[in-house]
Design a protein around this motif. Structure first.
Motif, PDB file in Angstrom:
ATOM      1  N   GLU A  53       0.802  -1.222   0.000  1.00  0.00           N
ATOM      2  CA  GLU A  53       0.000   0.000   0.000  1.00  0.00           C
ATOM      3  C   GLU A  53       0.833   1.269   0.000  1.00  0.00           C
ATOM      4  N   GLY A  54       1.997   1.245   0.635  1.00  0.00           N
ATOM      5  CA  GLY A  54       2.834   2.433   0.723  1.00  0.00           C
ATOM      6  C   GLY A  54       3.765   2.577  -0.470  1.00  0.00           C
ATOM      7  N   ASN A  55       4.576   3.656  -0.472  1.00  0.00           N
ATOM      8  CA  ASN A  55       5.479   3.894  -1.597  1.00  0.00           C
ATOM      9  C   ASN A  55       6.951   3.721  -1.242  1.00  0.00           C
ATOM     10  N   VAL A  56       7.240   3.228  -0.054  1.00  0.00           N
ATOM     11  CA  VAL A  56       8.621   3.138   0.405  1.00  0.00           C
ATOM     12  C   VAL A  56       9.368   2.003  -0.295  1.00  0.00           C
ATOM     13  N   ILE A  57      10.537   2.317  -0.808  1.00  0.00           N
ATOM     14  CA  ILE A  57      11.394   1.341  -1.475  1.00  0.00           C
ATOM     15  C   ILE A  57      12.469   0.827  -0.519  1.00  0.00           C
ATOM     16  N   ASN A  58      13.154   1.749   0.147  1.00  0.00           N
ATOM     17  CA  ASN A  58      14.240   1.379   1.055  1.00  0.00           C
ATOM     18  C   ASN A  58      13.855   1.691   2.490  1.00  0.00           C
ATOM     19  N   VAL A  59      14.220   0.787   3.400  1.00  0.00           N
ATOM     20  CA  VAL A  59      13.989   0.992   4.822  1.00  0.00           C
ATOM     21  C   VAL A  59      15.305   0.785   5.551  1.00  0.00           C
ATOM     22  N   GLU A  60      15.654   1.749   6.386  1.00  0.00           N
ATOM     23  CA  GLU A  60      16.834   1.633   7.236  1.00  0.00           C
ATOM     24  C   GLU A  60      16.366   1.605   8.689  1.00  0.00           C
ATOM     25  N   PHE A  61      16.654   0.509   9.375  1.00  0.00           N
ATOM     26  CA  PHE A  61      16.239   0.331  10.770  1.00  0.00           C
ATOM     27  C   PHE A  61      17.471   0.443  11.650  1.00  0.00           C
ATOM     28  N   ARG A  90       5.000  -2.013   4.705  1.00  0.00           N
ATOM     29  CA  ARG A  90       4.140  -1.938   3.523  1.00  0.00           C
ATOM     30  C   ARG A  90       3.102  -0.820   3.625  1.00  0.00           C
ATOM     31  N   TYR A  91       2.850  -0.309   4.826  1.00  0.00           N
ATOM     32  CA  TYR A  91       1.866   0.756   5.008  1.00  0.00           C
ATOM     33  C   TYR A  91       2.511   2.141   5.071  1.00  0.00           C
ATOM     34  N   ILE A  92       3.827   2.223   4.930  1.00  0.00           N
ATOM     35  CA  ILE A  92       4.515   3.510   5.098  1.00  0.00           C
ATOM     36  C   ILE A  92       4.676   4.221   3.756  1.00  0.00           C
TER      37      ILE A  92
END
Length: 526
Positions: A217-225, A521-523
């Motif tokens: 649902e979201g548009n985020v490709i990269n996530v840094e935790f 997926r929701y971000i």
């Protein structure tokens, strides 16, 4: 925002971008007070770890943004007999390495999650057998009727049998024994995000899965935790734009973030209950001045500890009002919670002293206490407040507060006398807490997180009846009886349900869920 891609992840990220149809990559940077301790989805039954790995791995049955059950790797499920559930599996799904997902992976995963080193046995302890019907159907036979079995599976993730065998990861990473394997640092799931790089306690990077079977649902490709243990540093990182999301927000900094104009604080009730447990099994208590016996075997001692805790003071001073004191091991929002039973014993130092004297400890005693300092909201401060309260009745608490990376392996080995734990029932049903926290401990997974080994066989009988009962009114009555029995025993010392507080940059949209899980997926980033 610009996309930062390592050479290793260029091809994967490019594929993700083409699939997503975006002209540029969106990156979200998340700062959490603690790290996910492993990428192995069966190694630690802890929300932060399951939240992070749940973006890479998937269960048969998942939860949507409103915590409703929804199909995931299983498309449907039904009872074919009182003790058998059949799950039809999703076709055309591939693991991140391109291997097709089949029933063999389900059978393998449940065997792995039921075996040595697994922290997920409380999800599998009442399953008698998992059988393959065909490549895309499996039957779960339970030891007794289990009407909420699909609810149990939402945090039990499926691994690739082929990948696990090739990478020497057929058994879970055992945090208690310090045993690691490939699954600690690498991952191969079916989920919406792929693991790109793992640097324990530094940063873990993810990239969108361009061949994901479902909708993102979201548009985020990269996530840094990134783990940021220091509260002030975490807030500064959000306000300076170094990270986009922090969790949790230190309660004293909520007004500052709100007034910054750069970010906002999302607050809401959490389904987690924070409580204290006591070793009630050993004949001689560890880390104590009492020799030759165990004071916690005496209900009067347990009650004295309970009544020495100024829970209203903790709510006001430590939690700044962001908690709900409780007398039960589950809170509102959990099926079976009964507000009429949620009445704590009064805070009463004189009564607590009298109970200790009656039990044979007129001058109190010394005892060790284990507590994390980077897992729950103000966890070490709560433990300090509890220790101060116990000092008023002559009990000297030797508090050991430490990072969850060393805390959990210690207490999960039951190398503790007195400890803090938080619990969110993953099924959103009281049976989960009863089975995992209050049932007598066995080697199959019952009471797996009953770390003080509280045991009442009559309560166990009630828990088994609750598990099998299909009539809601009767079942709710049994749950009420079970909690009343546990409360009468002073089996644990419930404290409160904490509130969620996430700091979110103004250009970020996400979904805050009451179980404190944060699906990538929701971000979306504006």
């Amino acid at each position: 925002m610009k996309m930062v891609i390592s050479k290793l992840g260029t091809a994967v990220a490019s594929a993700a971008l083409m699939t997503a149809g975006l002209s540029y990559a969106q990156t979200v940077r998340i700062g959490n007070q603690g790290d996910a301790l492993s990428m192995d989805p069966h190694s630690l039954n802890e929300t932060t770890q399951l939240s992070v790995t749940g973006n890479v791995y998937e269960p048969l049955v998942a939860r949507d943004g409103k915590l409703n059950l929804t199909p995931a790797l299983a498309t449907s499920w039904k009872q074919v007999s009182p003790t058998v559930w059949r799950f039809e599996l999703r076709k055309g799904v591939k693991f991140h390495d391109g291997t097709p997902f089949t029933a063999d992976d389900v059978i393998f995963s449940f065997a792995r999650g039921s075996g040595d080193g697994s922290d997920m046995k409380s999800y599998t302890n009442d399953i008698k057998e998992v059988r393959k019907v065909n490549d895309f159907a499996v039957d779960f036979e339970t030891k007794a009727p289990f009407p909420i079995l699909p609810d149990v599976f939402s945090f039990f993730y499926i691994m690739s049998k082929d990948w696990s065998e090739k990478n020497g990861a057929t058994k879970p990473v055992d945090r208690r024994k310090g045993i690691e394997n490939t699954a600690s640092f690498k991952a191969n799931g079916t989920g919406p995000y792929r693991l790109r790089e793992r640097q324990p306690n530094v940063k873990t990077s993810f990239v969108r899965n361009g061949s994901y079977w479902g909708k993102i649902e979201g548009n985020v490709i990269n996530v840094e935790f990134t783990p940021i243990g220091n509260d002030a540093t975490r807030v500064a990182a959000l306000l300076s734009g170094q990270v986009d999301v922090i969790e949790p927000v230190p309660l004293q900094d909520v007004p500052r973030i709100t007034a910054s104009g750069k970010a906002r604080v999302l607050q809401g009730p959490e389904l987690r209950t924070i409580f204290l447990g006591m070793d009630q099994k050993r004949d001689e208590l560890l880390y104590s001045s009492v020799k030759g016996k165990n004071p916690f075997k005496d209900k009067r001692v347990r009650q004295a500890f309970y009544q020495a805790i100024d829970i209203d003071g903790i709510q006001k001073t430590v939690m700044r009002g962001a908690s709900r004191p409780t007398a039960l091991m589950v809170g509102p929002g959990i099926n079976g919670f009964d507000a009429t039973m949620d009445k704590r014993l009064p805070y009463d130092t004189a009564a607590a002293k009298a109970l200790l004297t009656e039990a044979g400890y007129p001058n109190g005693f010394e005892v060790g206490m284990n507590c994390p300092n980077d897992r729950y909201v103000n966890d070490s401060n709560i433990c300090q407040a509890v220790a101060a309260g116990l000092a008023r009745i002559g009990v000297k608490v030797n508090l050991q507060a430490e990072t969850k990376g060393t805390y959990f392996p210690k207490v999960l080995k039951r190398d503790t006398s007195f400890y803090m734990l938080g619990w969110t029932p993953s099924t959103y049903d009281s049976h989960n807490a009863l089975n995992a926290l209050m049932r007598c401990v066995d080697d199959k997974g019952a009471g797996q997180f009953n770390l003080g080994a509280y045991c009442n066989p009559k309560l166990d009988e009630l828990i088994l009846q609750i598990q099998s009962e299909t009539d809601k009114a009767k079942r709710d009555g049994l749950i009420k009886d079970a909690f009343a029995m546990h409360a009468a025993d002073i089996g644990h010392l419930p404290l409160h349900q904490q509130a969620l507080a996430w700091g979110v940059a103004n250009n970020v949209e996400l979904v805050q869920m009451a179980d404190n899980v944060m699906p990538f997926r929701y971000i979306s980033v504006k």
